[in-house]
Write an enzyme that holds these catalytic residues in place. Structure first.
Site, PDB file in Angstrom:
ATOM      1  N   SER A  46       1.036  -1.335  -0.188  1.00  0.00           N
ATOM      2  CA  SER A  46      -0.233   0.183  -0.162  1.00  0.00           C
ATOM      3  C   SER A  46       0.910   1.795  -0.245  1.00  0.00           C
ATOM      4  O   SER A  46       0.335   2.368  -0.282  1.00  0.00           O
ATOM      5  CB  SER A  46      -1.130  -0.124   1.405  1.00  0.00           C
ATOM      6  OG  SER A  46      -0.207   0.042   1.971  1.00  0.00           O
TER       7      SER A  46
ATOM      8  N   LYS B 211       0.258   4.566   6.331  1.00  0.00           N
ATOM      9  CA  LYS B 211      -0.251   5.156   5.914  1.00  0.00           C
ATOM     10  C   LYS B 211       0.390   6.737   5.532  1.00  0.00           C
ATOM     11  O   LYS B 211       1.119   7.178   6.775  1.00  0.00           O
ATOM     12  CB  LYS B 211      -1.315   5.630   6.028  1.00  0.00           C
ATOM     13  CG  LYS B 211      -2.406   4.294   5.833  1.00  0.00           C
ATOM     14  CD  LYS B 211      -2.062   3.303   4.526  1.00  0.00           C
ATOM     15  CE  LYS B 211      -2.917   2.197   4.812  1.00  0.00           C
ATOM     16  NZ  LYS B 211      -2.473   1.335   3.951  1.00  0.00           N
TER      17      LYS B 211
END
Length: 186
Positions: A36, A89
């Site tokens: 990701s 993230k």
């Protein structure tokens, strides 16, 4: 025997205790299980998270953070490996920011948010008017992976797309493994 304890056992014991104290309070290693955050952080890279930085400064847009996933992330992304495992993230939205993700572009307060080398997403949050634009609540963050098409992040978490700031563990500082990927993260 006393000399062996003094010269070997005692230094080893002190080193082990210091390693645990540093890991618990200052820096902690994490393995990245998904793609990701590619290309910034590769799947299976190992990073060091700075657990002290946000005690001396505020979280900023663009920071790559390590955090405990909110329940909406766990429910929205079953099987992605997050569960109780901390997640990594990039911070896109801070409290009070208006976020829109449309036609492969992310907008923060109406301005395009461009992260160098990030993969453009193939999703969108339709905006039909000012009420449909998510506003990041107080003490919360909006986060996206750099590999946006393959990232289970705030754009997909339903019904609550935000990360509570008190669930932030620290800032990703550097990749330390594998050796050919050693680099500071930015």
């Amino acid at each position: 025997m006393r000399r062996a304890i003094k010269d070997i056992v005692l230094p080893v014991a002190v080193a082990i205790v210091l390693a645990f104290v540093i890991q618990a309070a200052v820096a902690k290693p994490y393995e990245i299980p998904t793609a990701s955050m590619e290309p910034t952080i590769q799947s299976d890279d190992r990073i060091i998270a700075n657990r002290v930085i946000y005690r001396v400064r505020d979280i900023e847009r663009g920071d790559i953070i390590v955090f405990d996933p909110p329940q909406s992330a766990i429910r929205s992304c079953p099987g992605d490996g997050s569960g109780d495992i901390p997640v990594v993230k990039r911070v896109i939205g801070l409290p009070g920011d208006k976020i829109t993700v449309m036609n492969g572009m992310t907008f923060v307060n109406g301005e395009p948010d461009v992260v160098a080398d990030s993969a453009r997403p193939d999703y969108s949050i339709p905006a039909s008017g000012p009420d449909s634009v998510p506003v990041v609540p107080e003490d919360s963050l909006f986060v996206l992976g750099d590999n946006r098409p393959d990232s289970c992040d705030s754009s997909r978490w339903d019904p609550d797309p935000f990360v509570p700031q008190d669930s932030v563990i620290g800032q990703a500082e550097m990749i330390y493994w594998p050796l050919n990927n050693i680099a500071f993260v930015d």
